[in-house]
Design a protein around this motif. Sequence first.
Motif, PDB file in Angstrom:
ATOM      1  N   PRO A 633       0.835  -1.205   0.000  1.00  0.00           N
ATOM      2  CA  PRO A 633       0.000   0.000   0.000  1.00  0.00           C
ATOM      3  C   PRO A 633       0.865   1.249   0.000  1.00  0.00           C
ATOM      4  O   PRO A 633       1.959   1.278   0.571  1.00  0.00           O
ATOM      5  CB  PRO A 633      -0.789  -0.124   1.310  1.00  0.00           C
ATOM      6  CG  PRO A 633      -0.664  -1.554   1.721  1.00  0.00           C
ATOM      7  CD  PRO A 633       0.657  -2.010   1.213  1.00  0.00           C
ATOM      8  N   GLY A 634       0.382   2.273  -0.642  1.00  0.00           N
ATOM      9  CA  GLY A 634       1.151   3.517  -0.695  1.00  0.00           C
ATOM     10  C   GLY A 634       0.313   4.658  -1.215  1.00  0.00           C
ATOM     11  O   GLY A 634      -0.925   4.595  -1.258  1.00  0.00           O
ATOM     12  N   GLN A 635       1.003   5.711  -1.643  1.00  0.00           N
ATOM     13  CA  GLN A 635       0.334   6.920  -2.113  1.00  0.00           C
ATOM     14  C   GLN A 635       1.133   7.510  -3.264  1.00  0.00           C
ATOM     15  O   GLN A 635       2.370   7.439  -3.285  1.00  0.00           O
ATOM     16  CB  GLN A 635       0.223   7.933  -0.980  1.00  0.00           C
ATOM     17  CG  GLN A 635      -0.631   9.152  -1.297  1.00  0.00           C
ATOM     18  CD  GLN A 635      -0.801  10.039  -0.080  1.00  0.00           C
ATOM     19  OE1 GLN A 635       0.142  10.264   0.676  1.00  0.00           O
ATOM     20  NE2 GLN A 635      -2.003  10.551   0.121  1.00  0.00           N
ATOM     21  N   VAL A 636       0.421   8.082  -4.225  1.00  0.00           N
ATOM     22  CA  VAL A 636       1.078   8.743  -5.349  1.00  0.00           C
ATOM     23  C   VAL A 636       1.628  10.089  -4.892  1.00  0.00           C
ATOM     24  O   VAL A 636       0.923  10.876  -4.252  1.00  0.00           O
ATOM     25  CB  VAL A 636       0.095   8.939  -6.518  1.00  0.00           C
ATOM     26  CG1 VAL A 636       0.758   9.733  -7.640  1.00  0.00           C
ATOM     27  CG2 VAL A 636      -0.400   7.592  -7.032  1.00  0.00           C
ATOM     28  N   VAL A 637       2.898  10.340  -5.222  1.00  0.00           N
ATOM     29  CA  VAL A 637       3.536  11.610  -4.883  1.00  0.00           C
ATOM     30  C   VAL A 637       3.501  12.558  -6.073  1.00  0.00           C
ATOM     31  O   VAL A 637       3.048  13.700  -5.965  1.00  0.00           O
ATOM     32  CB  VAL A 637       4.984  11.388  -4.410  1.00  0.00           C
ATOM     33  CG1 VAL A 637       5.669  12.725  -4.122  1.00  0.00           C
ATOM     34  CG2 VAL A 637       5.011  10.492  -3.176  1.00  0.00           C
ATOM     35  N   LYS A 638       3.982  12.066  -7.205  1.00  0.00           N
ATOM     36  CA  LYS A 638       3.994  12.885  -8.415  1.00  0.00           C
ATOM     37  C   LYS A 638       4.255  11.979  -9.603  1.00  0.00           C
ATOM     38  O   LYS A 638       4.486  10.780  -9.456  1.00  0.00           O
ATOM     39  CB  LYS A 638       5.065  13.973  -8.333  1.00  0.00           C
ATOM     40  CG  LYS A 638       6.489  13.418  -8.299  1.00  0.00           C
ATOM     41  CD  LYS A 638       7.528  14.530  -8.301  1.00  0.00           C
ATOM     42  CE  LYS A 638       8.952  13.952  -8.332  1.00  0.00           C
ATOM     43  NZ  LYS A 638       9.986  15.001  -8.375  1.00  0.00           N
ATOM     44  N   ALA A 639       4.237  12.546 -10.789  1.00  0.00           N
ATOM     45  CA  ALA A 639       4.569  11.823 -12.017  1.00  0.00           C
ATOM     46  C   ALA A 639       5.414  12.728 -12.890  1.00  0.00           C
ATOM     47  O   ALA A 639       5.177  13.934 -12.978  1.00  0.00           O
ATOM     48  CB  ALA A 639       3.297  11.403 -12.754  1.00  0.00           C
ATOM     49  N   ASP A 640       6.438  12.142 -13.519  1.00  0.00           N
ATOM     50  CA  ASP A 640       7.274  12.899 -14.439  1.00  0.00           C
ATOM     51  C   ASP A 640       7.793  11.958 -15.511  1.00  0.00           C
ATOM     52  O   ASP A 640       7.275  10.835 -15.679  1.00  0.00           O
ATOM     53  CB  ASP A 640       8.413  13.608 -13.692  1.00  0.00           C
ATOM     54  CG  ASP A 640       9.270  12.649 -12.879  1.00  0.00           C
ATOM     55  OD1 ASP A 640       9.304  11.440 -13.210  1.00  0.00           O
ATOM     56  OD2 ASP A 640       9.917  13.089 -11.909  1.00  0.00           O
TER      57      ASP A 640
END
Length: 749
Positions: A633-640
Amino acid sequence: MSTEPDTTEEAEPGTPGAAEEATPDAADDASAEEAGTGESAETVAGEAKQPSEAEVELAAQRELRERIERRKAEKQGPIASGTKLSGTAADLMAAVRAVESGEKPAAAIAFRAPTPDARTTTGAPAARPAASPSPAASPAPVRQPQPAAPVAAPPEAVEAVRGVLTEGGAPDTLAPQVVSALGEGADGQLRADPWQLLRVTGVRPEQADGFARALLGAECAPDDERRGRAVTVWLLEQAARAGHTVLDAAALTAALTQRGVPDPDTAVQSTVAEGEALEFQDAIEEAAGQAAADREADGEDDEGEEAQERPVRVLIGLERYALAEESLADGLARIVNSLPKEAPEDWESSAGSSGRGSAAELIRAVAGHGLVLHTGGDAARAEPAALVTAARSLGLRVCAAAHTPVGRRRFAALLAPETHSDTDSDPGSDSESVVTVAGLLAGTEGPGRDADGAFLLDLLVVLDAPQLDVESAAMVVESLPDGARLLLSGDPAVLWSAGPGRVFADLVAARTCPHVVSRTPDPGPIGELVSGVSVGELTQVEAPGKEVVIVPVRDAGEAVHRTVQLVADSVPRALGVPAEQTQVITPGHGGAAGTRALNAALKERLNPGPGRFGGFDPGDRIAYSPAPGRTVPGQVVKADAEGLHLECGGVPVVVPKERVELSVRHGWALTAHQAVGLHWPAAVVVLPGDAASSLTRPWVYTAFGRAERHLSVVHGVDQALARAVAEVPAKARTTRLPGLFRAQVPPAV
């Protein structure tokens, strides 16, 4: 005998005994499950420049093939004493180097049979370096070197396979997977045997048949030996995904008949003859015991028993799983027979200081035995914690391994008064003494290994033992030195492992070693509820603090609406548990109230956004699967440009954009298998009407038990819930471990 997965998630279409046709949802779930909708949760120390899993898989397979060929050549001559490790131990060392920080899952490493040279003349397991009773006397731990990044599949090989796939009418996007599965010369292998396409995950026999017809034309026939062998291996792979290490020959031939193989017996014999599967003849213990009783009743002796034919069952299995099971049995027998050397008086004093309950009983059992089993609920973890404390007080090197990072942190908290009293000087601090199983095997966590590849340990405590599949268990056991003790502890009522085998349940059934049953009950109304479920009773519990709430619904649409309402509004307002600490659990991924539908609704309410990167936005809760059978389980921080940046258990992970679709899902809603080993302050268990037939007692127990403070049950299955708890146990798995273990260690009297 059914070989369907013992989960309530969608089975792989084509699993022996499953329906011939699958719905689109089921087919999608099958491929997604292989991409990582699995049952464990291990933190992966992701780096932005990590190689893809296809690259890791290809490199590991090449290394494994080369190592096997070298060992085959070496076995032609005598083995000189004092040489390097061979057999399973050599496999283990090579496997540890291949996994590199958990990138290569332990389940992908095959085991070879132990050679006769590796055993003593008495038939007892060969000796290992004895465990040292003093940490100070131990050599410096050997940390496994970090290998260079695996080389990607050659572009020319991929292009050659693309051409063959296009010619046969198959999607050319499968080319990298084909090269990974078949290795060098994959294009030639496909032309010579088009049914080798079944080696690629997600390809079904009817699809491989169409590919073969396009390539072979008039030469393609249902009775082609190549087809029979390929379908046999495919069925065995599906059975392994369902948890079986072997299949009964009758069940296998019946499944082959369903798949249109005209002569299934010949297909099985051909597969065994070609070395693609192994055949075993195991005695049917019940029948043998009854025959012995009949002879005794008739006044006959057993002198002519050898001349009488013993009843056997013929089993067929893939080499990697069957031999891993044999290696596990050998290793367990070695642990049982290599008795510890510490004085019992020291252990007795430690047991006395722990009182007269289950903890003291557990300490005494471990004092006198190499292998001990311990069963109990979540609260019973205090007993292995007391054992770890007692062993440390005796100066022993101790390590506890949990299934998930969450389990690791929870167990470390039980040891907190000890481990944090002098963190700077205590060699048994949390970083080395409380680990995950995957981290321990990979060499990224734990005490390290000696020069012979054995753990630098005197006692290993494995928590969440029901989640051990046969290959992981074999690797753990093979890594223990002689004289070390092993405690396997877990809750027998939870869902079994994602991989093949039922190691913990098999050892409990074998009754060959001490088994301590905890008398520590799980507290509160939720503990009372799940305790009843474990014995087949669904009881009403008093919940004055709204610890358990039942929310009846009429249909799937209402189930989704009420679930969102509970997570976003009711639970935070009434109980003070924020939405990010509430987990939704549902039986499957598909359907009107599966994880897909629930995650879409929860995202719209809790973190709306355009989903510009593969459907994800910063702040989305996710379930990341770095490998099949592992979910974090986790969380999205950003996308690049590098990919999707995640935070999983405090560890940054970067998923390349080409891997996002296969390895990342939204995670507000999970299946029970994904949630095994995890806990949340609040859980909302959704039971839509279309899930009624798939519920089992272990599924209900596992789902309900994930809640710590509050459990809401969105109930739309009427009496099916009580019926599942009372009448539907775990689906059987066909394994050989009980018989293999009992053959070396007689049952305890």
